[in-house]
Design an enzyme around this catalytic site. Structure first.
Site, mmCIF file in Angstrom:
data_model
loop_
_atom_site.group_PDB
_atom_site.id
_atom_site.type_symbol
_atom_site.label_atom_id
_atom_site.label_comp_id
_atom_site.label_asym_id
_atom_site.label_seq_id
_atom_site.Cartn_x
_atom_site.Cartn_y
_atom_site.Cartn_z
ATOM 1 N N LYS A 1 -33.321 10.280 -25.197
ATOM 2 C CA LYS A 1 -34.557 10.020 -25.938
ATOM 3 C C LYS A 1 -35.253 8.779 -25.357
ATOM 4 C CE LYS A 1 -36.099 9.191 -30.665
ATOM 5 N NZ LYS A 1 -35.731 9.205 -32.079
ATOM 6 N N GLU B 1 -24.831 4.581 -20.669
ATOM 7 C CA GLU B 1 -23.920 5.634 -20.211
ATOM 8 C C GLU B 1 -24.672 6.727 -19.459
ATOM 9 O OE1 GLU B 1 -24.152 4.367 -23.208
ATOM 10 O OE2 GLU B 1 -22.201 4.121 -24.189
ATOM 11 N N GLY C 1 -31.945 11.274 -32.794
ATOM 12 C CA GLY C 1 -31.002 11.772 -31.781
ATOM 13 C C GLY C 1 -30.040 12.820 -32.321
ATOM 14 N N ARG C 2 -29.440 12.542 -33.472
ATOM 15 C CA ARG C 2 -28.405 13.456 -34.000
ATOM 16 C C ARG C 2 -29.002 14.703 -34.642
ATOM 17 N NH1 ARG C 2 -28.766 8.521 -36.003
ATOM 18 N NH2 ARG C 2 -29.306 8.176 -38.186
ATOM 19 N N GLU D 1 -23.300 8.511 -38.509
ATOM 20 C CA GLU D 1 -24.367 7.654 -38.001
ATOM 21 C C GLU D 1 -25.521 7.619 -39.012
ATOM 22 O OE1 GLU D 1 -24.927 6.917 -33.499
ATOM 23 O OE2 GLU D 1 -26.582 8.229 -34.041
ATOM 24 N N HIS E 1 -0.960 22.408 -38.234
ATOM 25 C CA HIS E 1 0.291 21.913 -37.650
ATOM 26 C C HIS E 1 0.162 20.459 -37.220
ATOM 27 C CE1 HIS E 1 2.062 25.929 -37.708
ATOM 28 N NE2 HIS E 1 0.815 26.330 -37.516
ATOM 29 N N LYS F 1 -23.663 -2.693 -28.061
ATOM 30 C CA LYS F 1 -24.428 -2.508 -26.822
ATOM 31 C C LYS F 1 -24.885 -3.854 -26.281
ATOM 32 C CE LYS F 1 -26.789 1.846 -28.006
ATOM 33 N NZ LYS F 1 -28.108 2.429 -28.239
HETATM 34 O O1 F6P Z 1 -25.343 5.987 -30.491
HETATM 35 C C1 F6P Z 1 -26.610 5.488 -30.628
HETATM 36 C C2 F6P Z 1 -27.655 6.424 -30.118
HETATM 37 O O2 F6P Z 1 -28.882 5.772 -30.210
HETATM 38 C C3 F6P Z 1 -27.657 7.756 -30.862
HETATM 39 O O3 F6P Z 1 -28.328 7.727 -32.047
HETATM 40 C C4 F6P Z 1 -28.269 8.649 -29.849
HETATM 41 O O4 F6P Z 1 -28.027 9.962 -30.178
HETATM 42 C C5 F6P Z 1 -27.570 8.180 -28.599
HETATM 43 O O5 F6P Z 1 -27.444 6.790 -28.774
HETATM 44 C C6 F6P Z 1 -28.255 8.506 -27.309
HETATM 45 O O6 F6P Z 1 -29.522 7.913 -27.196
HETATM 46 P P1 F6P Z 1 -30.554 8.403 -26.127
HETATM 47 O O7 F6P Z 1 -30.883 9.820 -26.379
HETATM 48 O O8 F6P Z 1 -31.745 7.508 -26.263
HETATM 49 O O9 F6P Z 1 -29.916 8.248 -24.767
#
Ligand code: F6P
Length: 546
Positions: A206, A212, A267-268, A353, A384, A512
């Site tokens: 987003k 990452e 995002g979620r 979240e 199990h 972060k």
């Molecule tokens: O974990 C925090 C967060 O902002 C989530 O809400 C989101 O889904 C994820 O990081 C990834 O963010 P982006 O789509 O901006 O890379």
């Protein structure tokens, strides 16, 4: 606005809990042969059975009254209308518009968002068709065989869960992979056997700033360029999904290969947007649209159905009943379906979240419990592993069971065995086994008298453990859309009662922020002294080991 705990309905529920805590569901079932009929709802072929809960008509009456007193109906209307209910970020919350198959206008700041949504859906259709029909070719003219989706959190978990869930709708010759962890093992293991000429990367973020995702995307680009002549090849092998065109361009992806979405998509809650592109590629746009259709069906149900017969409202209120009145801290998601292996992971983010908050929408600290810890696993594996604690442990863990009546496969005996376990588990949790019943069994087995009491106690199951069951015909795209949307709205109902903002995620920021400083401190060999002793100690020991 009054705190939920100050509302008259809350006080009534607290008193009512004393009454219910003394009753066993076995007795409630014996006293009412119609309990299943009265406490289950159908939404087309989906059955929602909530009869195995510690509730009576009175409980439900009080819970619905609580929903009325917190203004749930008005809050639902406000979300669908596009009000900026994400107040800390001043954003509307409109994942429902992404699957608005009625195409009814939805306004944000007076502008209808539907034309933009339809334009991106069309772009997704053209792109996914081109990949699937082999019209889209790599830089050497070969069709795409592997799509690697790079994202994390909401830009990963939703699409990953859906692609796994819809495996029977995927083509074996077109593989979709997901890379999320910044641990290089994730990317390395995914691409090690891939061919650059036939691999396409979707970089999904987003913000297009997430550490990452950007680290993985840069390494993927390096891997790709190492075997390729000329930067133009990138256009055939990298596309982006983002709200940030500037950053996408700076990364080197042509914005004509960018799929847009908007700040009013959390995002979620984004798998319904272009973040769902790997889904469309994997199962085809028609199936992606069926997924949207299923979710839209639930949106209409949630928006218009009275509280009493509204499935997400019931899911949410039952969760509140256990969370706030019985002290339950967790909820288990138990799909009896291997294809739903990642469902608990996705719902964990969607729920934790969203509702893992300790201040209300006015910024006041809360003095009551909010979101539960969500965990789970595909049945029967969990049986199990952790079911022992659910059956006989000291904690109350409300469980959701999900299963399809029909399997996608036809090996004799498996599906019946799977479903018999699902149904039996709900019965065992509800009924339990009394010490007397255990004794009778032990005597029949010839257990010596001196061991009888000890063994009977160990084999006693208290029962009275609540569960919901979701049973539907088969796990097809539409049904999957239904299931996911039910849980999204359940989260909304609970956030509404707790009066929290379910749509920001400030809690992920501190880690972060500190990671940036720690990353700097990791360079060089000199000893670090700027933190407290544990952080300094970890950094310095790391330096001595690396
Ligand atoms: O974990 C925090 C967060 O902002 C989530 O809400 C989101 O889904 C994820 O990081 C990834 O963010 P982006 O789509 O901006 O890379």
């Amino acid at each position: 606005m009054a705190r939920c705990t100050q509302l008259p309905a809350w006080q009534v529920l607290q008193e009512h809990q004393w009454e219910i805590a003394r009753q066993h569901m076995r007795d409630l079932f014996s006293a009412d042969t119609q309990r299943f009929e009265r406490y289950s709802i159908r939404l087309d072929d989906l059955l929602f059975d909530y009869s195995k809960n510690r509730i009576t008509d009175k409980t439900l009456e009080h819970l619905f009254e609580l929903a009325r007193q917190v203004g749930l109906q008005e809050k639902i209307t406000a979300m669908f209308r596009g009000d900026k209910i994400n107040n800390t970020e001043r954003r509307a919350v409109l994942h429902t518009a992404l699957r608005n198959r009625s195409n009814r206008p939805v306004l944000v700041d007076g502008v209808d968002v539907m034309p933009g949504i339809n334009r991106v859906l069309e772009q997704m259709r053209i792109f996914s068709n081109a990949i699937r029909s082999h019209e889209w070719r790599g830089y050497t003219g070969k069709p795409i065989s592997d799509v690697v989706h790079i994202g994390i959190g909401g830009s990963d978990l939703g699409p990953k869960m859906v692609v796994k869930a819809l495996t029977p709708y995927c083509r074996p010759e077109l593989k979709v992979h997901f890379v999320s962890n910044v641990d290089e093992a994730d990317l390395v293991e995914t691409i090690k056997n891939l061919n650059r000429e036939t691999t396409l990367f979707i970089v999904a973020s987003k913000t297009f700033t997430t550490q990452e995702t950007m680290t993985n995307a840069l390494s993927a680009r390096e891997w790709f360029m190492a075997g390729v002549d000329g930067k133009e090849a990138i256009a055939k092998h990298f596309v982006a999904v983002s709200t940030n065109a500037e950053k996408v361009e700076a990364f080197g992806i042509d914005t004509k290969n960018m799929f847009e979405f908007w700040d009013w998509v959390g995002g979620r809650y984004s798998l319904w947007s272009a973040i769902g592109l790997p889904i469309a590629v994997a199962v085809g746009m028609e199936n992606f649209e069926l997924l949207l259709t299923g979710a839209h069906k639930v949106d209409e149900h949630f928006r218009t159905e009275p509280l009493e017969s509204n499935i997400p409202v019931l899911m949410g209120l039952l969760g509140i009943w256990y969370n706030n009145f019985f002290g339950a801290q967790t909820q288990a998601i138990l799909p009896y379906d291997q294809y739903l292996d990642f469902l608990a992971d996705h719902l964990q983010q969607a729920d934790m979240e969203s509702n893992g908050k300790s201040v209300d929408i006015e910024g006041k600290r809360l003095d009551y419990d909010t979101g539960p810890v969500i965990f789970g696993q595909a049945g029967t594996n969990g049986q199990h592993a952790f079911y022992q604690l659910i059956h006989q442990g000291s904690k109350l863990i409300p469980c959701d069971f999900l299963a399809a009546a029909r399997s996608h496969h036809h090996l004799g005996g498996h599906h019946e065995a799977l479903l018999s376990n699902f149904i039996a588990q709900t019965e065992a949790l509800m009924r339990g086994k009394t010490t007397e019943e255990a004794k009778v069994e032990l005597v029949a087995e010839g257990v010596p008298e001196d061991q009888l009491d000890m063994l009977a106690m160990a084999k006693t199951f208290p029962g009275n453990k609540p569960s919901n069951s979701f049973l539907y015909q088969s796990l097809d795209p539409e049904t999957l859309g239904v299931l996911i949307a039910l849980y999204e709205h359940k989260v909304f109902v609970q956030g509404s009662v707790w009066n929290i903002n379910s749509f920001d995620q400030m809690g992920v920021e501190l880690g972060k922020q500190l990671a940036k400083t720690v990353l700097k401190d990791m360079t060089g060999d000199e000893s670090v002294t700027s933190h407290e002793s544990s952080t300094n100690g970890l950094l310095n020991y790391y330096k001595s080991l690396r």
